[in-house]
Design an enzyme around this catalytic site. Structure first.
Site, PDB file in Angstrom:
ATOM      1  N   THR A  15      16.851   4.073 -18.155  1.00  0.00           N
ATOM      2  CA  THR A  15      15.864   5.153 -18.240  1.00  0.00           C
ATOM      3  C   THR A  15      16.481   6.413 -17.636  1.00  0.00           C
ATOM      4  O   THR A  15      17.172   6.363 -16.620  1.00  0.00           O
ATOM      5  CB  THR A  15      14.547   4.762 -17.541  1.00  0.00           C
ATOM      6  OG1 THR A  15      14.812   4.371 -16.194  1.00  0.00           O
ATOM      7  CG2 THR A  15      13.870   3.614 -18.266  1.00  0.00           C
ATOM      8  N   SER A  51      -2.104   5.953 -11.770  1.00  0.00           N
ATOM      9  CA  SER A  51      -1.670   6.863 -12.850  1.00  0.00           C
ATOM     10  C   SER A  51      -1.397   6.129 -14.164  1.00  0.00           C
ATOM     11  O   SER A  51      -1.085   6.768 -15.174  1.00  0.00           O
ATOM     12  CB  SER A  51      -0.394   7.600 -12.425  1.00  0.00           C
ATOM     13  OG  SER A  51       0.733   6.733 -12.485  1.00  0.00           O
ATOM     14  N   ASP A  75       3.496  13.982 -10.713  1.00  0.00           N
ATOM     15  CA  ASP A  75       4.040  12.979  -9.784  1.00  0.00           C
ATOM     16  C   ASP A  75       4.847  11.964 -10.601  1.00  0.00           C
ATOM     17  O   ASP A  75       4.280  11.293 -11.474  1.00  0.00           O
ATOM     18  CB  ASP A  75       2.861  12.293  -9.069  1.00  0.00           C
ATOM     19  CG  ASP A  75       3.280  11.298  -8.000  1.00  0.00           C
ATOM     20  OD1 ASP A  75       4.477  10.946  -7.939  1.00  0.00           O
ATOM     21  OD2 ASP A  75       2.402  10.863  -7.236  1.00  0.00           O
ATOM     22  N   ASP A 128       7.777   2.348 -13.360  1.00  0.00           N
ATOM     23  CA  ASP A 128       6.911   1.165 -13.462  1.00  0.00           C
ATOM     24  C   ASP A 128       6.057   1.230 -14.726  1.00  0.00           C
ATOM     25  O   ASP A 128       5.839   0.212 -15.392  1.00  0.00           O
ATOM     26  CB  ASP A 128       6.016   1.057 -12.221  1.00  0.00           C
ATOM     27  CG  ASP A 128       6.841   0.851 -10.961  1.00  0.00           C
ATOM     28  OD1 ASP A 128       7.950   0.286 -11.081  1.00  0.00           O
ATOM     29  OD2 ASP A 128       6.396   1.263  -9.885  1.00  0.00           O
ATOM     30  N   ALA A 179       0.862  -1.181   0.000  1.00  0.00           N
ATOM     31  CA  ALA A 179       0.000   0.000   0.000  1.00  0.00           C
ATOM     32  C   ALA A 179       0.894   1.225   0.000  1.00  0.00           C
ATOM     33  O   ALA A 179       1.807   1.341   0.829  1.00  0.00           O
ATOM     34  CB  ALA A 179      -0.890  -0.005   1.244  1.00  0.00           C
ATOM     35  N   ASN A 217      17.101   2.771 -13.727  1.00  0.00           N
ATOM     36  CA  ASN A 217      17.127   4.208 -14.031  1.00  0.00           C
ATOM     37  C   ASN A 217      18.557   4.692 -13.814  1.00  0.00           C
ATOM     38  O   ASN A 217      19.451   3.897 -13.468  1.00  0.00           O
ATOM     39  CB  ASN A 217      16.078   4.984 -13.209  1.00  0.00           C
ATOM     40  CG  ASN A 217      16.370   4.972 -11.708  1.00  0.00           C
ATOM     41  OD1 ASN A 217      17.502   4.727 -11.284  1.00  0.00           O
ATOM     42  ND2 ASN A 217      15.355   5.241 -10.914  1.00  0.00           N
ATOM     43  N   GLY A 255      14.797   9.641 -17.132  1.00  0.00           N
ATOM     44  CA  GLY A 255      13.851  10.701 -16.769  1.00  0.00           C
ATOM     45  C   GLY A 255      13.468  11.524 -17.981  1.00  0.00           C
ATOM     46  O   GLY A 255      13.107  10.995 -19.037  1.00  0.00           O
ATOM     47  N   GLY A 266      14.652  10.657 -21.550  1.00  0.00           N
ATOM     48  CA  GLY A 266      14.203   9.479 -22.300  1.00  0.00           C
ATOM     49  C   GLY A 266      14.883   8.210 -21.830  1.00  0.00           C
ATOM     50  O   GLY A 266      14.996   7.961 -20.621  1.00  0.00           O
TER      51      GLY A 266
HETATM   52  O1  RIB Z   1       8.186   2.465  -8.220  1.00  0.00           O
HETATM   53  C1  RIB Z   1       7.286   3.053  -7.315  1.00  0.00           C
HETATM   54  C2  RIB Z   1       6.925   2.077  -6.226  1.00  0.00           C
HETATM   55  O2  RIB Z   1       8.071   1.790  -5.466  1.00  0.00           O
HETATM   56  C3  RIB Z   1       5.903   2.607  -5.258  1.00  0.00           C
HETATM   57  O3  RIB Z   1       4.597   2.231  -5.632  1.00  0.00           O
HETATM   58  C4  RIB Z   1       6.332   2.028  -3.924  1.00  0.00           C
HETATM   59  O4  RIB Z   1       5.417   1.124  -3.427  1.00  0.00           O
HETATM   60  C5  RIB Z   1       7.687   1.366  -4.186  1.00  0.00           C
HETATM   61  O5  RIB Z   1       7.573   0.018  -4.202  1.00  0.00           O
END
Ligand code: RIB
Length: 309
Positions: free
Chosen positions: A223, A295, A250, A256, A14, A187, A225, A228
């Protein structure tokens, strides 16, 4: 057309995200400018990104039998993610992450406690072998034990499944794991930490990528930022610029989003350069909304951005 299958080995936690102009100093309390709790964890975020982009996403993880575990199940159900590889742990709680998001820049800092997923074991991966073997791509990270990631990559390799390691957070390993990777996707900060090369320019990124290749990875995809991404492998080096973003809200889910989009694109048979563009478009859309999993953009939005260029 049937959806391209992508297996994701990783964690759910969470996310407890606080917006503030700056981080508090030690011993200091500052007032926040917003708070949101929602689904997170790199593995789960990447699964949701891949699913929304069009994948038949299969999640392999451990969660607790608690309120955060219920949050995980609700998030996966909403995006039709296969959870036959998810174990509910009777004794350990679902993890959580503290996330600081700067109101000034949208940049973030994270502390993640993996909870039940810290006990995700090689045996759990073997139990999910069928889901991996019938996928086109396996995507994993380093928020669960490195050995578990290594076994997952090994199982995928044995079945001819494309392997992607997103080495986040940058946990040191013996380096052997890279031999099992078709793509390593750090990254710039993770690349620097794992190779010792400070990554500020494209040449730095190429130098860091060369170290992952020397350790046995087939391709390194760094990666960068707003700069690119750099794809570096046996067939050469390609810089893919980032898509322009009017307002960054954000950046927490950007990596991800990129990995989930990239994995789906490879699973659909796109070339690596096209898959990197697809990942960059997915990331550019995610930074314009708050949160991580919430997002992640849908396929139509990604295709529209790719058409606009
Ligand atoms: O990459 C972002 C994620 O890293 C967040 O959702 C947090 O939970 C961490 O695991």
């Amino acid at each position: 057309m049937s959806k391209a299958p992508v297996a994701i080995l990783g964690i759910f936690v969470a996310d407890l995200a606080f917006r503030a102009p700056r981080m508090p100093l030690m011993g200091e309390t500052i007032l926040g400018h917003g708070f949101k709790a929602g689904p997170g964890g790199k593995g789960s975020n990447q699964a949701i990104a891949a699913a929304r982009a069009g994948a038949d996403a299969r999640m392999i993880t451990r969660i607790g039998r608690d309120a955060f575990g219920d949050m995980a199940r609700a998030a996966w159900a909403a995006d039709s993610i296969d959870i036959s590889g998810v174990v509910s742990d009777d004794s350990l709680p679902t993890g959580a992450a503290f996330i600081f998001v700067s109101t000034e820049t949208g940049d973030n800092a994270i502390i993640v406690e993996s909870g039940a997923a810290a006990a995700l074991s090689p045996a759990d991966v073997i139990a999910a072998e069928g889901a991996i073997a019938s996928s086109r791509v396996l995507l994993t990270q380093f928020e669960q034990p490195v050995e578990t990631a290594r076994v997952g990559l090994g199982v995928a390799r044995r079945h001819g499944v494309i392997t992607i390691l997103n080495p986040a957070p940058a946990v040191p390993s013996d380096g052997e794991i890279y031999r099992l990777c078709d793509y390593v996707t750090p990254n710039e900060t993770e690349a620097a930490s794992l190779t010792g090369v400070r990554v500020e320019t494209l040449d730095d990124a190429r130098a860091a990528a060369g170290i992952f290749i020397a350790r046995g990875a087939r391709n390194a995809l760094i990666t960068l930022g707003e700069k690119g991404a750099l794809l570096h492998g046996a067939s050469g080096s390609l810089h893919v610029p980032a898509f322009p973003v009017a307002q960054v809200v954000d950046t927490t889910g950007a990596g991800d989003a990129f990995n989930g989009g990239f994995a789906l694109a490879l699973a659909e048979g796109m070339s690596a350069p096209d898959a990197v563009r697809f990942g960059c478009a997915t990331a550019a859309l995610s930074v314009q909304k708050p949160g991580t999993a919430p997002s992640m953009p849908r396929r139509g939005e990604i295709e529209a951005l790719l058409r606009r260029g």
